[in-house]
Design a protein around this motif. Structure first.
Motif, PDB file in Angstrom:
ATOM      1  N   THR A 145       3.778  -0.354  -5.473  1.00  0.00           N
ATOM      2  CA  THR A 145       2.959   0.789  -5.041  1.00  0.00           C
ATOM      3  C   THR A 145       2.368   1.528  -6.231  1.00  0.00           C
ATOM      4  OG1 THR A 145       4.915   2.212  -4.962  1.00  0.00           O
ATOM      5  CG2 THR A 145       4.256   1.108  -2.905  1.00  0.00           C
ATOM      6  N   THR A 146       2.754   1.185  -7.460  1.00  0.00           N
ATOM      7  CA  THR A 146       2.177   1.785  -8.666  1.00  0.00           C
ATOM      8  C   THR A 146       1.669   0.680  -9.593  1.00  0.00           C
ATOM      9  OG1 THR A 146       4.205   1.828 -10.003  1.00  0.00           O
ATOM     10  CG2 THR A 146       3.813   3.689  -8.510  1.00  0.00           C
ATOM     11  N   ILE A 147       0.623   0.995 -10.327  1.00  0.00           N
ATOM     12  CA  ILE A 147       0.051   0.015 -11.252  1.00  0.00           C
ATOM     13  C   ILE A 147       0.993  -0.237 -12.421  1.00  0.00           C
ATOM     14  CG2 ILE A 147      -1.906  -0.472 -12.751  1.00  0.00           C
ATOM     15  CD1 ILE A 147      -3.590   1.345 -10.914  1.00  0.00           C
ATOM     16  N   GLN A 148       1.634   0.807 -12.915  1.00  0.00           N
ATOM     17  CA  GLN A 148       2.514   0.639 -14.071  1.00  0.00           C
ATOM     18  C   GLN A 148       3.665  -0.308 -13.770  1.00  0.00           C
ATOM     19  OE1 GLN A 148       1.889   2.185 -17.303  1.00  0.00           O
ATOM     20  NE2 GLN A 148       3.196   0.415 -17.687  1.00  0.00           N
ATOM     21  N   ALA A 149       4.210  -0.249 -12.569  1.00  0.00           N
ATOM     22  CA  ALA A 149       5.309  -1.154 -12.214  1.00  0.00           C
ATOM     23  C   ALA A 149       4.843  -2.606 -12.242  1.00  0.00           C
ATOM     24  CB  ALA A 149       5.854  -0.788 -10.835  1.00  0.00           C
ATOM     25  N   ALA A 150       3.626  -2.860 -11.781  1.00  0.00           N
ATOM     26  CA  ALA A 150       3.084  -4.222 -11.815  1.00  0.00           C
ATOM     27  C   ALA A 150       2.865  -4.678 -13.256  1.00  0.00           C
ATOM     28  CB  ALA A 150       1.786  -4.279 -11.021  1.00  0.00           C
ATOM     29  N   GLN A 201       0.127 -15.595 -12.719  1.00  0.00           N
ATOM     30  CA  GLN A 201       0.578 -15.096 -11.427  1.00  0.00           C
ATOM     31  C   GLN A 201      -0.247 -13.891 -11.007  1.00  0.00           C
ATOM     32  OE1 GLN A 201       4.786 -14.498 -11.212  1.00  0.00           O
ATOM     33  NE2 GLN A 201       4.737 -13.534  -9.188  1.00  0.00           N
ATOM     34  N   LEU A 202      -0.446 -13.747  -9.704  1.00  0.00           N
ATOM     35  CA  LEU A 202      -1.142 -12.591  -9.158  1.00  0.00           C
ATOM     36  C   LEU A 202      -0.139 -11.608  -8.582  1.00  0.00           C
ATOM     37  CD1 LEU A 202      -3.834 -11.199  -8.334  1.00  0.00           C
ATOM     38  CD2 LEU A 202      -3.586 -12.335  -6.119  1.00  0.00           C
ATOM     39  N   TRP A 203      -0.269 -10.341  -8.981  1.00  0.00           N
ATOM     40  CA  TRP A 203       0.532  -9.256  -8.435  1.00  0.00           C
ATOM     41  C   TRP A 203      -0.395  -8.321  -7.652  1.00  0.00           C
ATOM     42  CZ3 TRP A 203       5.664  -9.890  -9.539  1.00  0.00           C
ATOM     43  CH2 TRP A 203       5.985 -10.687 -10.635  1.00  0.00           C
ATOM     44  N   ILE A 204       0.076  -7.814  -6.521  1.00  0.00           N
ATOM     45  CA  ILE A 204      -0.747  -6.956  -5.670  1.00  0.00           C
ATOM     46  C   ILE A 204      -0.140  -5.560  -5.627  1.00  0.00           C
ATOM     47  CG2 ILE A 204      -1.670  -6.596  -3.349  1.00  0.00           C
ATOM     48  CD1 ILE A 204      -1.611  -9.621  -2.969  1.00  0.00           C
ATOM     49  N   VAL A 205      -1.001  -4.558  -5.869  1.00  0.00           N
ATOM     50  CA  VAL A 205      -0.582  -3.153  -5.856  1.00  0.00           C
ATOM     51  C   VAL A 205      -1.288  -2.451  -4.704  1.00  0.00           C
ATOM     52  CG1 VAL A 205      -0.508  -0.993  -7.148  1.00  0.00           C
ATOM     53  CG2 VAL A 205      -0.287  -3.184  -8.352  1.00  0.00           C
ATOM     54  N   ASP A 206      -0.519  -1.727  -3.909  1.00  0.00           N
ATOM     55  CA  ASP A 206      -1.063  -0.980  -2.768  1.00  0.00           C
ATOM     56  C   ASP A 206      -0.266   0.307  -2.634  1.00  0.00           C
ATOM     57  OD1 ASP A 206      -1.877   0.046  -0.314  1.00  0.00           O
ATOM     58  OD2 ASP A 206      -2.011  -1.923   0.638  1.00  0.00           O
ATOM     59  N   ASP A 207      -0.928   1.444  -2.791  1.00  0.00           N
ATOM     60  CA  ASP A 207      -0.188   2.708  -2.726  1.00  0.00           C
ATOM     61  C   ASP A 207       0.368   2.989  -1.337  1.00  0.00           C
ATOM     62  OD1 ASP A 207      -2.633   3.232  -1.545  1.00  0.00           O
ATOM     63  OD2 ASP A 207      -2.891   5.191  -2.491  1.00  0.00           O
ATOM     64  N   ASP A 208      -0.105   2.260  -0.329  1.00  0.00           N
ATOM     65  CA  ASP A 208       0.428   2.393   1.031  1.00  0.00           C
ATOM     66  C   ASP A 208       1.435   1.304   1.368  1.00  0.00           C
ATOM     67  OD1 ASP A 208      -1.125   4.653   1.646  1.00  0.00           O
ATOM     68  OD2 ASP A 208      -2.851   3.401   2.129  1.00  0.00           O
ATOM     69  N   ALA A 209       1.821   0.482   0.369  1.00  0.00           N
ATOM     70  CA  ALA A 209       2.792  -0.599   0.573  1.00  0.00           C
ATOM     71  C   ALA A 209       2.352  -1.522   1.707  1.00  0.00           C
ATOM     72  CB  ALA A 209       4.186  -0.042   0.843  1.00  0.00           C
ATOM     73  N   GLY A 210       1.078  -1.933   1.683  1.00  0.00           N
ATOM     74  CA  GLY A 210       0.537  -2.799   2.724  1.00  0.00           C
ATOM     75  C   GLY A 210       1.056  -4.218   2.633  1.00  0.00           C
ATOM     76  N   PRO A 211       0.653  -5.078   3.580  1.00  0.00           N
ATOM     77  CA  PRO A 211       1.139  -6.467   3.627  1.00  0.00           C
ATOM     78  C   PRO A 211       0.846  -7.220   2.338  1.00  0.00           C
ATOM     79  CG  PRO A 211      -0.065  -5.905   5.630  1.00  0.00           C
ATOM     80  CD  PRO A 211      -0.278  -4.766   4.687  1.00  0.00           C
ATOM     81  N   GLY A 212       1.847  -7.924   1.841  1.00  0.00           N
ATOM     82  CA  GLY A 212       1.688  -8.754   0.663  1.00  0.00           C
ATOM     83  C   GLY A 212       1.806  -8.036  -0.659  1.00  0.00           C
ATOM     84  N   GLY A 239      -1.822   7.045 -13.667  1.00  0.00           N
ATOM     85  CA  GLY A 239      -2.331   6.262 -14.776  1.00  0.00           C
ATOM     86  C   GLY A 239      -1.330   5.222 -15.255  1.00  0.00           C
ATOM     87  N   PHE A 240      -1.797   4.373 -16.178  1.00  0.00           N
ATOM     88  CA  PHE A 240      -0.962   3.293 -16.699  1.00  0.00           C
ATOM     89  C   PHE A 240      -1.216   3.127 -18.186  1.00  0.00           C
ATOM     90  CE2 PHE A 240      -4.926   1.271 -15.236  1.00  0.00           C
ATOM     91  CZ  PHE A 240      -5.317   0.613 -16.383  1.00  0.00           C
TER      92      PHE A 240
END
Length: 438
Positions: A45-50, A30-41, A69-70
């Motif tokens: 917003t944090t790498i550690q959560a992903a 599965q692909l997870w997308i991280v964006d610190d600005d909470a952008g579309p898709g 960091g993560f």
């Protein structure tokens, strides 16, 4: 020569066909997308959560931004940077023998005065760590403290390709804080194996002493320049360096004298590479020690230059492998339907093969004059053709459509070259295939 070539026709379609007919040779998840600005898709917003949400074999796409960091612990993952993703100090630890982590196109830095060192750490990994097109920079603060750029400890195999790893420069003297600082090491490695290609290790230089005083009321204390640090230090480690650049840090300039203030001596320069034991091999790499720091004044009667190493290496000299550097080159992430040029570089007349596997490896194979970077099982070998008079061959791949519901796929590729009745292993890439919507 022409008759021989007719027996091995150039197959531009073979590698592209492999993507479509051999899904078992691709890493899927599965692909997870991280964006610190909470952008579309974006899901996080944090790498550690992903990382915490991901399962073994998943991919994480990190959009442009600045991130905390993560830590990846005991999980196979690939992290890809889309744009400029700057990340605070991070770690990969405790990978089991069948697990691997890939870090692609990321930028690890120290973002504030509260230093957390080293900037990137790999520790206790029985599996493999692959890092490509990634920058790791050490940090320093106004008080003179600094960190190591990168530390590798107790890791079975770490592959670095097209990366930059730097130590930190020492603090300069200044009014109110005259003491100078030493530089820091770019990479420290112990009880591990490292396979590095086209990667630069830059040791930090020492800071300079207090500037020339402009009045008799300024502080009279003076200091020598700070000492430089090595680009790479290894303890009980196995090293393989191909087309790498390793630089030791230079010594800093001593304090300037004047108005009754004595001058300071220059700082000591560092070796490029410091080894205490363990086997090592090099091909086409450049190592350069730092330059000795200059004294505050030209007269050696008052202050002196720092010490300079007699050569770039301290300890046993790695074995120099014969033959030229042979490479497999590719730039950027690929999307469905996109044309992707893979370029093989070697000597004119070399016959090139593409090695293709779902996971990375790291094993020096003397019989093949290089290291195997792609894994068993799942290894596929595809003949591609002869290198031309310029010593290159471009294989044009057209990326297939991903199956419904799959947003990302990837494979580890390596070039192999047959010449002079000898198979030569070249460098590799991690090829990422993304959905056209990303």
């Amino acid at each position: 020569m022409n008759e021989n070539r007719s027996l091995h026709p150039v197959s531009y379609a073979a590698a592209a066909l492999l993507f479509m007919v051999a899904p078992a040779a691709l890493a899927q998840g599965q692909l997870w997308i991280v964006d610190d600005d909470a952008g579309p898709g974006a899901q996080f917003t944090t790498i550690q959560a992903a990382i915490d949400a991901a399962n073994d074999g998943d991919s994480i796409l990190i959009r442009e931004g600045i991130y905390s960091g993560f830590t990846i612990a005991g999980k196979s993952l690939e992290l890809m940077g889309a744009g400029s993703a700057s990340i605070e100090p991070s770690s990969v630890i405790n990978l089991s023998v069948h697990q691997w982590v890939s870090l692609y196109q990321l930028n690890f830095i120290q973002l504030n005065q509260h230093l957390i060192g080293p900037t990137l750490r790999f520790d206790s990994c029985s599996g493999r760590v692959w890092m490509e097109k990634t920058v790791v920079r050490a940090g320093s603060n106004f008080n003179g403290a600094n960190t190591t750029g990168m530390r590798i400890s107790a890791c079975q195999a770490v592959d670095l390709l097209d990366c930059l790893v730097t130590g930190a420069f020492g603090k300069d003297g200044m009014l109110g804080s005259q003491s100078t600082g030493d530089g820091s090491v770019a990479l420290q490695i112990e009880f591990s194996r490292l396979f590095a290609y086209n990667t630069t290790f830059l040791g930090g230089s020492g800071g300079s002493g207090l500037p020339f005083p402009t009045s008799t009321t300024e502080p009279t204390e003076t200091h020598r320049g700070g000492d430089g640090a090595p680009g790479l230090t290894a303890k009980a480690a196995e090293l393989y360096l191909e087309q790498c650049f390793v630089y030791g840090g230079s010594g800093g300039q001593g304090s300037l004298g004047g108005l009754g203030v004595p001058c300071g001596s220059g700082g000591d320069a560092a070796h490029a590479l410091v080894l205490d034991s363990g086997p090592g091999w090099m091909r086409g790499s450049q190592l350069q020690q730092g330059a000795a720091g200059s004294p505050g004044l030209a007269s050696s009667l008052l202050c002196s230059h720092g010490a300079a190493p007699s050569g770039p290496i301290s300890g046993p000299v790695p074995n120099e492998l014969p033959g030229p550097v042979r490479r497999l080159e590719f730039s950027g992430l690929a999307q469905e339907g996109q044309g992707v040029p893979l370029v093989f570089r070697g000597l004119p007349g070399d016959f090139a093969f593409l090695l293709f596997a779902p996971a990375p490896a790291g094993e020096f194979l003397p019989a093949y004059q290089g290291a195997r970077l792609v894994s068993y099982p799942g290894l596929t070998v595809v003949p591609t053709g002869f290198l031309d008079a310029s010593g290159s061959l471009q294989v044009n791949l057209t990326m297939p459509q991903l199956p419904a519901g799959l947003l990302a796929n990837s494979a580890f590729l390596q070039g192999a070259f047959y010449a002079q009745d000898q198979l030569w292993l070249g460098s590799g890439i991690h090829l990422h295939l993304l959905d056209s919507s990303l």
